[in-house]
Design an enzyme around this catalytic site. Structure first.
Site, PDB file in Angstrom:
ATOM      1  N   TYR A  66       0.821  -1.228   0.000  1.00 31.39           N
ATOM      2  CA  TYR A  66       0.000   0.000   0.000  1.00 31.39           C
ATOM      3  C   TYR A  66       0.853   1.275   0.000  1.00 31.39           C
ATOM      4  CZ  TYR A  66      -3.341  -3.552   1.416  1.00 31.39           C
ATOM      5  OH  TYR A  66      -4.085  -4.702   1.478  1.00 31.39           O
ATOM      6  N   HIS A  67       1.819   1.336  -0.897  1.00 29.26           N
ATOM      7  CA  HIS A  67       2.638   2.540  -1.056  1.00 29.26           C
ATOM      8  C   HIS A  67       2.624   3.024  -2.506  1.00 29.26           C
ATOM      9  CE1 HIS A  67       5.284   0.836   2.465  1.00 29.26           C
ATOM     10  NE2 HIS A  67       4.124   1.312   2.894  1.00 29.26           N
ATOM     11  N   PRO A  68       1.451   3.179  -3.129  1.00 27.19           N
ATOM     12  CA  PRO A  68       1.454   3.533  -4.554  1.00 27.19           C
ATOM     13  C   PRO A  68       1.863   4.977  -4.789  1.00 27.19           C
ATOM     14  CG  PRO A  68      -0.785   3.577  -3.741  1.00 27.19           C
ATOM     15  CD  PRO A  68       0.074   3.062  -2.606  1.00 27.19           C
TER      16      PRO A  68
END
Length: 533
Positions: free
Chosen positions: A470-472
């Site tokens: 979850y680090h886009p």
């Protein structure tokens, strides 16, 4: 309600709340803050250990398309949909990335003025660090950064194992060098989550020039003669509302939401917009350069029942709840992801692998239908590669703003990413071989019966088990060339007036580590650009 504001901010997440706060503190004018989610009023947003509950309940239900390099699996890509955005649902880990990340932005991506010494003052401006106060840290900011008060014995065992592997013990992962093993600092205060909503935004919530609207779905930005003039949005399926901006419109909807808003507004690849019968106002590579950090859960069962399995059930849950309510101490103050490791697996002078240690078997974010949650006591080392090279894209599903975008991250679409994530698993398996963990482990269950040297078996397991952490970022990339970037170096959309993108979508390459502190830094810097043109 007023229909004209000085500034309209789309997205009340980690960057958007920072921008709103700084504009109001500077008395720059009236601010409308639009958030698609609800207020962060649940007690679960306050309790650090209930991160899993809020993450699953208060996020956009984004899914990837089937990933061709990951056995055609569709993957969860949830992003915060609540006041405070990611900072209200994340693991509260405070990591800035590495100084080399920002040097690369300048050297490799042409982003002059975004080197490490340029961004460090904005990290410090945001920060109120309870224990660190050297040239890298400060106490003056809105964002509390704390030492974790609760340290699980399984986390401690992982940290000892890291040192037995040759990693040095580190107190500060945000100093000169990130490499080592230790405890994360967290965005918490007095045993509570310290989201941007509860820190930045709370400090200005009574300002008469601030209007916050939740459950606001943005339909499009209105543009006249290349000037962004207003926003059309709706609340809970009601009739569309039109509002005007006298000064600027700021898009802070994240690496998936921000490109969607721009595309719906006619800003993006001409050919794609034509497919959805949207008139192209500005032909820019919106939605391209999308990338993300990935991770896998390397799991082992343990001999003694000391993990946090079932601590949220029955009398145990009541005991922990009472302790937290009365004293703000105990297990519920833990962010669960207490421990960290950063490993330089290639002797390149900087870490390329990240570990998160969990005192439980991690089955929180599997793609539906893939795996049942393990009901055994165990521990997880989440492992992943930090500098992905594969690039994907975010595109529209239709011209209906209610439709979620189509997300194709192209995970593992570059051979370096495959090799990097194999190395990550190898490092995790080596950690399990250390005396501190051998003493407590029953057996390694994932990848089962696999030696660190068996690269082929690790690769096969990886393609079936890898998932986002979850680090886009990158989908509204900044740069100087409008053919390769969406914003300029002051985060203004190329060729447009009064329109900026301020969030992690502007990162040409996502920095090495968790991204919330980075989004907040970008918010601080973006606000500074607005106030000091």
């Amino acid at each position: 309600m007023d229909k004209v504001f000085d500034y309209i901010i789309i997205g009340a997440g980690s960057a958007g709340c920072v921008v709103a706060t700084r504009l109001l503190e500077a008395n720059a004018g009236s601010v409308l803050l639009l958030e698609a989610g609800e207020p962060d009023s649940s007690i679960f947003h306050k309790i650090p250990a209930t991160v899993v509950k809020v993450f699953q309940q208060k996020s956009w239900p984004y899914m990837s398309v089937p990933q061709q390099h990951c056995n055609q699996r569709e993957m969860i890509l949830a992003q915060g949909k609540v006041l405070g955005g990611g900072s209200s649902v994340n693991g509260m880990i405070y990591i800035r990335g590495q100084r080399q990340d920002y040097e690369s932005w300048e050297k490799d991506w042409g982003c002059q003025g975004w080197g490490y010494q340029d961004v460090l003052p904005y990290f410090k401006k945001a920060e109120n660090n309870e224990s660190l106060s050297d040239q890298y840290h400060s106490q003056g900011g809105h964002l509390p950064v704390s030492e974790n008060r609760y340290r699980h014995p399984l986390t401690l065992a992982c940290i000892r194992a890291g040192q037995q592997m040759g990693l040095k013990y580190v107190n500060d992962f945000n100093g000169w060098s990130q490499e080592g093993v230790g405890f994360y600092q967290t965005t918490t205060k007095n045993g509570e989550r310290a989201s941007v909503s509860q820190t930045y935004l709370k400090s200005v919530k009574d300002n008469p020039k601030l209007t916050i609207i939740t459950q606001a779905l943005v339909h499009k930005i209105e543009v006249e003669n290349d000037i962004a003039t207003g926003v059309i949005y709706s609340i809970a399926d009601q009739a569309p509302i039109q509002v005007k901006a006298k000064q600027e419109i700021i898009v802070s909807a994240g690496a998936i939401g921000s490109p969607k808003v721009l595309l719906l507004s006619g800003i993006g690849p001409k050919q794609q917009l034509a497919q959805h019968e949207i008139t192209c106002i500005r032909d820019l590579p919106v939605g391209e350069n999308f990338h993300d950090h990935l991770h896998m859960s390397v799991n082992a069962t343990i001999k003694d029942p000391i993990s946090i399995l079932d601590e949220d059930q029955g009398l145990k849950a009541l005991k922990h709840g009472l302790q937290w309510m009365l004293t703000r101490s105990g297990l519920l103050t833990s962010n669960i992801l207490e421990g960290a490791g950063f490993v330089d697996s290639q002797q390149q002078g900087r870490a390329d692998i990240q570990f998160h240690f969990l005192p439980i078997l991690d089955n929180f974010d599997n793609t539906p239908g893939e795996k049942e949650a393990a009901q055994e006591h165990g521990l997880t080392i989440k492992v992943g590669h930090l500098q992905p090279k594969a690039r994907g894209r975010v595109t529209l599903r239709s011209n209906n703003p209610k439709d979620l975008p189509v997300i194709d991250p192209n995970y593992l679409g570059h051979s370096d990413d495959v090799a990097g994530n194999i190395r990550a698993v190898q490092q995790g398996l080596k950690m399990f071989q250390q005396p501190a963990l051998q003493a407590i482990i029953k057996q390694v269950t994932e990848p089962a019966q696999t030696l660190p040297e068996d690269g082929d078996a690790i690769e096969a397991w990886m393609r079936q088990n890898i998932k986002t952490v979850y680090h886009p970022g990158g989908s509204c990339c900044m740069g100087v060339d409008p053919q390769k970037s969406v914003t300029d170096l002051q985060l203004k959309v190329h060729g447009m007036k009064n329109l900026r993108v301020i969030d992690c979508s502007i990162c040409p390459q996502v920095p090495s580590g968790n991204t919330n502190a980075i989004a907040i830094m970008i918010g601080e810097r973006g606000a500074d650009f607005i106030l000091n043109p």
